[in-house]
Design a protein around this motif. Structure first.
Motif, mmCIF file in Angstrom:
data_model
loop_
_atom_site.group_PDB
_atom_site.id
_atom_site.type_symbol
_atom_site.label_atom_id
_atom_site.label_comp_id
_atom_site.label_asym_id
_atom_site.label_seq_id
_atom_site.Cartn_x
_atom_site.Cartn_y
_atom_site.Cartn_z
ATOM 1 N N LEU A 148 0.830 -1.218 0.000
ATOM 2 C CA LEU A 148 0.000 0.000 0.000
ATOM 3 C C LEU A 148 0.860 1.262 0.000
ATOM 4 C CD1 LEU A 148 -2.876 -0.949 2.490
ATOM 5 C CD2 LEU A 148 -2.668 -1.441 0.056
ATOM 6 N N GLU A 149 2.003 1.204 0.696
ATOM 7 C CA GLU A 149 2.908 2.351 0.745
ATOM 8 C C GLU A 149 3.223 2.877 -0.642
ATOM 9 O OE1 GLU A 149 6.849 2.217 2.678
ATOM 10 O OE2 GLU A 149 5.781 1.409 4.401
ATOM 11 N N GLY A 150 3.250 1.980 -1.615
ATOM 12 C CA GLY A 150 3.702 2.365 -2.943
ATOM 13 C C GLY A 150 2.596 2.776 -3.898
ATOM 14 N N MET A 151 1.287 2.591 -3.529
ATOM 15 C CA MET A 151 0.248 2.830 -4.536
ATOM 16 C C MET A 151 -1.028 3.482 -4.026
ATOM 17 S SD MET A 151 -1.692 0.311 -3.273
ATOM 18 C CE MET A 151 -3.088 0.159 -4.375
ATOM 19 N N ARG A 152 -1.087 3.771 -2.723
ATOM 20 C CA ARG A 152 -2.363 4.196 -2.147
ATOM 21 C C ARG A 152 -2.869 5.516 -2.718
ATOM 22 N NH1 ARG A 152 -1.136 3.498 3.614
ATOM 23 N NH2 ARG A 152 -3.392 3.322 3.620
ATOM 24 N N ASP A 153 -1.991 6.298 -3.336
ATOM 25 C CA ASP A 153 -2.414 7.600 -3.870
ATOM 26 C C ASP A 153 -2.775 7.568 -5.353
ATOM 27 O OD1 ASP A 153 -2.165 8.836 -1.411
ATOM 28 O OD2 ASP A 153 -0.011 9.171 -1.697
ATOM 29 N N ALA A 154 -2.915 6.379 -5.912
ATOM 30 C CA ALA A 154 -3.308 6.290 -7.323
ATOM 31 C C ALA A 154 -4.707 6.891 -7.506
ATOM 32 C CB ALA A 154 -3.294 4.830 -7.774
ATOM 33 N N GLY A 155 -4.964 7.420 -8.698
ATOM 34 C CA GLY A 155 -6.229 8.123 -8.950
ATOM 35 C C GLY A 155 -7.445 7.238 -8.768
ATOM 36 N N LEU A 156 -7.440 6.096 -9.467
ATOM 37 C CA LEU A 156 -8.557 5.159 -9.365
ATOM 38 C C LEU A 156 -7.960 3.770 -9.120
ATOM 39 C CD1 LEU A 156 -11.634 4.557 -9.731
ATOM 40 C CD2 LEU A 156 -11.126 4.132 -12.141
ATOM 41 N N ILE A 157 -8.382 3.163 -8.009
ATOM 42 C CA ILE A 157 -7.847 1.837 -7.678
ATOM 43 C C ILE A 157 -8.981 0.811 -7.763
ATOM 44 C CG2 ILE A 157 -6.713 0.414 -5.917
ATOM 45 C CD1 ILE A 157 -5.647 3.096 -4.702
ATOM 46 N N ILE A 158 -8.779 -0.210 -8.580
ATOM 47 C CA ILE A 158 -9.759 -1.299 -8.692
ATOM 48 C C ILE A 158 -9.055 -2.590 -8.297
ATOM 49 C CG2 ILE A 158 -11.378 -2.513 -10.202
ATOM 50 C CD1 ILE A 158 -11.523 -0.051 -11.958
ATOM 51 N N ALA A 159 -9.643 -3.295 -7.328
ATOM 52 C CA ALA A 159 -8.984 -4.506 -6.825
ATOM 53 C C ALA A 159 -9.820 -5.739 -7.111
ATOM 54 C CB ALA A 159 -8.737 -4.381 -5.325
ATOM 55 N N ILE A 160 -9.145 -6.793 -7.548
ATOM 56 C CA ILE A 160 -9.789 -8.096 -7.742
ATOM 57 C C ILE A 160 -9.110 -9.069 -6.795
ATOM 58 C CG2 ILE A 160 -10.322 -9.937 -9.376
ATOM 59 C CD1 ILE A 160 -9.819 -7.904 -11.641
ATOM 60 N N ASN A 161 -9.889 -9.619 -5.847
ATOM 61 C CA ASN A 161 -9.315 -10.545 -4.884
ATOM 62 C C ASN A 161 -10.406 -11.483 -4.389
ATOM 63 O OD1 ASN A 161 -8.230 -11.712 -2.397
ATOM 64 N ND2 ASN A 161 -6.616 -10.179 -2.593
ATOM 65 N N SER A 162 -10.111 -12.776 -4.330
ATOM 66 C CA SER A 162 -11.145 -13.742 -3.948
ATOM 67 C C SER A 162 -11.504 -13.664 -2.462
ATOM 68 C CB SER A 162 -10.699 -15.158 -4.316
ATOM 69 O OG SER A 162 -9.386 -15.381 -3.867
ATOM 70 N N ASP A 163 -10.662 -13.028 -1.659
ATOM 71 C CA ASP A 163 -10.941 -12.888 -0.228
ATOM 72 C C ASP A 163 -11.627 -11.536 0.024
ATOM 73 O OD1 ASP A 163 -10.915 -12.528 2.501
ATOM 74 O OD2 ASP A 163 -8.735 -12.646 2.723
ATOM 75 N N PRO A 164 -12.938 -11.557 0.356
ATOM 76 C CA PRO A 164 -13.650 -10.283 0.534
ATOM 77 C C PRO A 164 -13.093 -9.444 1.677
ATOM 78 C CG PRO A 164 -15.053 -12.161 1.127
ATOM 79 C CD PRO A 164 -13.789 -12.728 0.567
ATOM 80 N N LYS A 165 -12.282 -10.067 2.561
ATOM 81 C CA LYS A 165 -11.715 -9.332 3.701
ATOM 82 C C LYS A 165 -10.296 -8.845 3.421
ATOM 83 C CE LYS A 165 -14.645 -10.743 7.368
ATOM 84 N NZ LYS A 165 -15.179 -12.104 7.331
ATOM 85 N N ALA A 166 -9.820 -9.013 2.214
ATOM 86 C CA ALA A 166 -8.443 -8.594 1.914
ATOM 87 C C ALA A 166 -8.294 -7.090 2.150
ATOM 88 C CB ALA A 166 -8.099 -8.940 0.468
ATOM 89 N N PRO A 167 -7.214 -6.675 2.824
ATOM 90 C CA PRO A 167 -7.016 -5.247 3.145
ATOM 91 C C PRO A 167 -6.941 -4.338 1.915
ATOM 92 C CG PRO A 167 -5.466 -6.616 4.380
ATOM 93 C CD PRO A 167 -6.167 -7.530 3.425
ATOM 94 N N ILE A 168 -6.681 -4.887 0.752
ATOM 95 C CA ILE A 168 -6.610 -4.063 -0.460
ATOM 96 C C ILE A 168 -7.930 -3.323 -0.669
ATOM 97 C CG2 ILE A 168 -7.335 -5.896 -2.096
ATOM 98 C CD1 ILE A 168 -4.581 -3.352 -2.873
ATOM 99 N N PHE A 169 -9.034 -3.948 -0.220
ATOM 100 C CA PHE A 169 -10.343 -3.320 -0.415
ATOM 101 C C PHE A 169 -10.524 -2.071 0.461
ATOM 102 C CE2 PHE A 169 -11.617 -7.795 -1.730
ATOM 103 C CZ PHE A 169 -11.622 -7.494 -3.086
ATOM 104 N N ASP A 170 -9.631 -1.883 1.439
ATOM 105 C CA ASP A 170 -9.716 -0.676 2.269
ATOM 106 C C ASP A 170 -9.103 0.549 1.593
ATOM 107 O OD1 ASP A 170 -10.984 -2.090 4.262
ATOM 108 O OD2 ASP A 170 -9.114 -2.609 5.266
#
Ligand SMILES: Cc1cc2nc3c(=O)[nH]c(=O)nc-3n(C[C@H](O)[C@H](O)[C@H](O)COP(=O)(O)OP(=O)(O)OC[C@H]3O[C@@H](n4cnc5c(N)ncnc54)[C@H](O)[C@@H]3O)c2cc1C
Ligand SMILES: Nc1ncnc2c1ncn2[C@@H]1O[C@H](COP(=O)(O)O)[C@@H](O)[C@H]1O
Lengths: 255, 325
Positions: free
Chosen positions: B278-300
């Motif tokens: 996350l340190e390296g990408m959290r400021d991207a304009g639009l972030i779309i995440a695909i992950n089979s775990d609905p609790k994955a922190p990427i969704f935050d």
């Protein structure tokens, strides 16, 4: 050269993490533990060094549930010895406690180089390599991605941000926190692990002094209530794809 | 013990890193809440120059010595440890960075001061310092405190505003002699800095990045995600394990030890969203995440999330994007 590798078992993040009744720790009743991924890299680095320079590799771990399988896997991959530190670690151990116990144990055995994983997902109170080195009063470098040994000196590469590396010379004995090795961790087939269970023995030790003063108390463990949670897109693959293309079009990201 | 706060200044090649200002901003707030002073601790070959940027602090404690010109895990630990032993600050703030990892745990073990790592927030509650730490790959947070009075924290980059830690003008500098314990680098000698290898593409300069993580399972499957990147006219990047496995070159890595990117569109495919990523990408304009775990922190941190198997979604998406053109 005698190399010691510290192995740690950590909760498997693929599984749901349940909290205890007090909400201050994990419910460990059914917790699935796996080897800390960075420890596997540390072991790989150790085995590569042994192949290049000769010597021995000893794996060391606290007596956490099912740690025997981890240690027999180390032996199957090519480690010479496995040692288990006895104690009550059912509730987990803090990094400071673990480092102290590792230090007390390592003091009693030959050691030129000690490798640990750079960190684990459970290091609330800090990373093991540096704590261990400081308790032993020997040099340390963490976030290491390359090690070459020449006599009593190691040349190591430490990773900084942006892919920059710093090269250091380190007098042995020393502790290195390993981030990655030159090649991915090797695989030990189950049959070989089973053979080790029959052929080899895990040594047990009970250190006399494992006390540490630097304590941390957890008030509350909680799932982050994020201020910004993603809007979830539901539906089958085609519906999802349709919706994403819609969003991208709206933002002029596909033309 | 005082109520003072020490912030360790991190610098590389004569430039102060952002994490320093992030800590100074938060440190200011904490010092005011505790009624103590805020000191920036500068370790290096000289004090002049850098101290001018540290005006957010009440003072700069500078340990300057030619032997400290470059970061050295053990020499710096002893230099910092000696200062902390003498001045006994209430709180010592260190970046949870490559350099900070050697210092925070080092000083904690050297002086027996509790350490809370991966810290992303700090507050004072009834006179006690409470630190929030992000553990289990970002899946859980812990509110924790020291059992004693003093505390070392290592702070995750990006937790606080860097602007809040910047000020015009410097702070008074006190020069401190390096302790004898740094002699010979305490067993570690700095040799050289090695710059990253030249890359075929610069992922920091792309508008569209499609990033792939361990969810992809094997090198052979990368193709699937690369096709999506191509359809979008973007570039393939990745999380760290993909690079460590040798599946993509280092220059494609996003995160703490890779590149910090800020594209208009960032797809995270099979990436859990560990703090280091996350340190390296959290400021991207639009972030779309695909992950089979609905609790994955990427969704935050993502704006849109798809909790599904990437092997179903990615090919369908690639098709639809091609059709849309
Ligand atoms: C000092 C240091 C520096 C680091 N620097 C970086 C860095 O710069 N960049 C970086 O990325 N990491 C870095 N890391 C590593 C970081 O801690 C994590 O280990 C890493 O980010 C995890 O990568 P990942 O998300 O790809 O893998 P994992 O955490 O294993 O996640 C894989 C994800 O894929 C999902 N998945 C599995 N199968 C599927 C499927 N079929 N469909 C959809 N989803 C699926 C899973 O649910 C999981 O969430 C660093 C670590 C340290 C200690
Ligand atoms: N992967 C590595 N990690 C750390 N040091 C290395 C590594 N490879 C080589 N070295 C040492 O670094 C120096 C420069 O190596 P090289 O970059 O291969 O020319 C040599 O003196 C080696 O001893």
């Amino acid at each position: 050269m005698d190399i010691v590798v510290c192995m740690k078992q950590v909760p498997d993040l693929v599984e749901e993490l349940e909290l205890n009744d007090e909400g201050t720790g994990l419910n460990r009743d059914y917790l699935k533990l796996v080897v800390n991924e960075f420890d596997d890299w540390a072991l790989e680095q150790a085995l590569l060094l042994k192949e290049q320079n000769g010597g021995t590799v000893t794996c060391l771990a606290l007596d956490t549930p099912e740690v025997d399988t981890t240690l027999f896997t180390c032996l199957a991959k090519g480690a010479d010895k496995a040692i288990k530190i006895e104690g009550d670690f059912v509730g987990g151990a803090t990094s400071h406690q673990a480092a102290k116990l590792f230090a007390e144990t390592i003091k009693t055995m030959p050691h030129d180089l000690i490798l640990t994983g750079v960190q684990s997902v459970e290091d609330l109170d800090g990373q093991n390599a540096v704590l261990l080195a400081t308790y032993l009063g020997i040099p340390h470098v963490s976030v290491v991605t390359g090690v070459a040994v020449n006599g009593k000196v190691a040349t190591v590469r430490k990773e900084y941000a942006g892919g920059m590396l710093a090269e250091f010379e380190v007098d042995l004995p020393a502790v290195l926190g390993i981030q990655a090795a030159p090649q991915a961790p090797r695989y030990a087939p189950i049959s070989k692990v089973r053979a080790m269970m029959k052929e080899k023995k895990i040594n047990q030790v009970t250190p006399t002094d494992g006390q540490v003063d630097a304590g941390v108390r957890i008030r509350r463990l909680f799932k982050p209530e994020s201020g910004r949670h993603a809007e979830m897109i539901e539906g089958d693959a085609n519906a999802v794809a349709e919706r994403v293309v819609g969003i991208l079009k709206e933002k002029a990201l596909v033309k | 013990m005082s109520n003072d706060i020490f912030v360790v200044v991190e610098q590389l090649k004569g430039k102060i890193s952002d994490i320093t200002f992030e800590m100074l901003g938060k440190g200011r707030e904490m010092a005011d809440a505790l009624g103590g002073k805020l000191y920036a601790v500068l370790i290096g070959s000289q004090c002049a120059g850098l101290a001018d940027e540290l005006g957010k602090a009440d003072g700069v404690l500078c340990v300057a010595d030619v032997r400290l010109a470059n970061f050295n895990p053990t020499a710096y630990k002893h230099a910092l440890g000696e200062l902390v032993r003498e001045r006994a600050p209430r709180l010592l703030m260190i970046g949870n960075t490559s350099m900070g990892m050697d210092l925070a745990a080092g000083v904690s073990a050297l002086l027996n001061i509790p350490l809370i790592a991966y810290c992303n927030n700090l507050r004072v509650e009834e006179g006690k310092i409470v630190a929030t730490a992000q553990i289990y790959g970002g899946k859980l947070f812990a509110d924790a405190e020291a059992t004693g009075d003093q505390l070392v924290v290592s702070i995750l980059a990006g937790s606080f505003s860097a602007d809040a830690g910047k000020a015009t003008g410097g702070a008074p500098v006190e020069e401190i002699k390096a302790p004898l314990s740094i002699n010979g680098g305490a067993g570690v000698r700095f040799k050289q800095l090695i710059e990253p290898e030249a890359a075929d593409v610069d992922i920091t300069k792309q508008d569209i990045l499609v990033s792939v993580g361990r969810g992809i399972q094997s090198a052979d499957n990368l193709e699937l995600v690369e096709e999506l990147a191509n359809a979008l006219g973007g570039v393939l990047s990745s999380s760290r394990p993909i690079v460590d496995n040798g599946w993509l070159p280092k220059a494609r890595q996003v995160g703490k030890s890779g590149a910090t990117v800020k594209p208009k569109l960032y797809f995270a495919v099979g990436i859990s969203g560990a703090p280091e990523h996350l340190e390296g990408m959290r400021d991207a304009g639009l972030i779309i995440a695909i992950n089979s775990d609905p609790k994955a922190p990427i969704f935050d941190v993502a704006h849109y999330g798809i909790a599904a198997d990437l092997f179903d979604v990615v090919p369908a998406l690639t098709e639809k994007i091609k059709e849309a053109k």
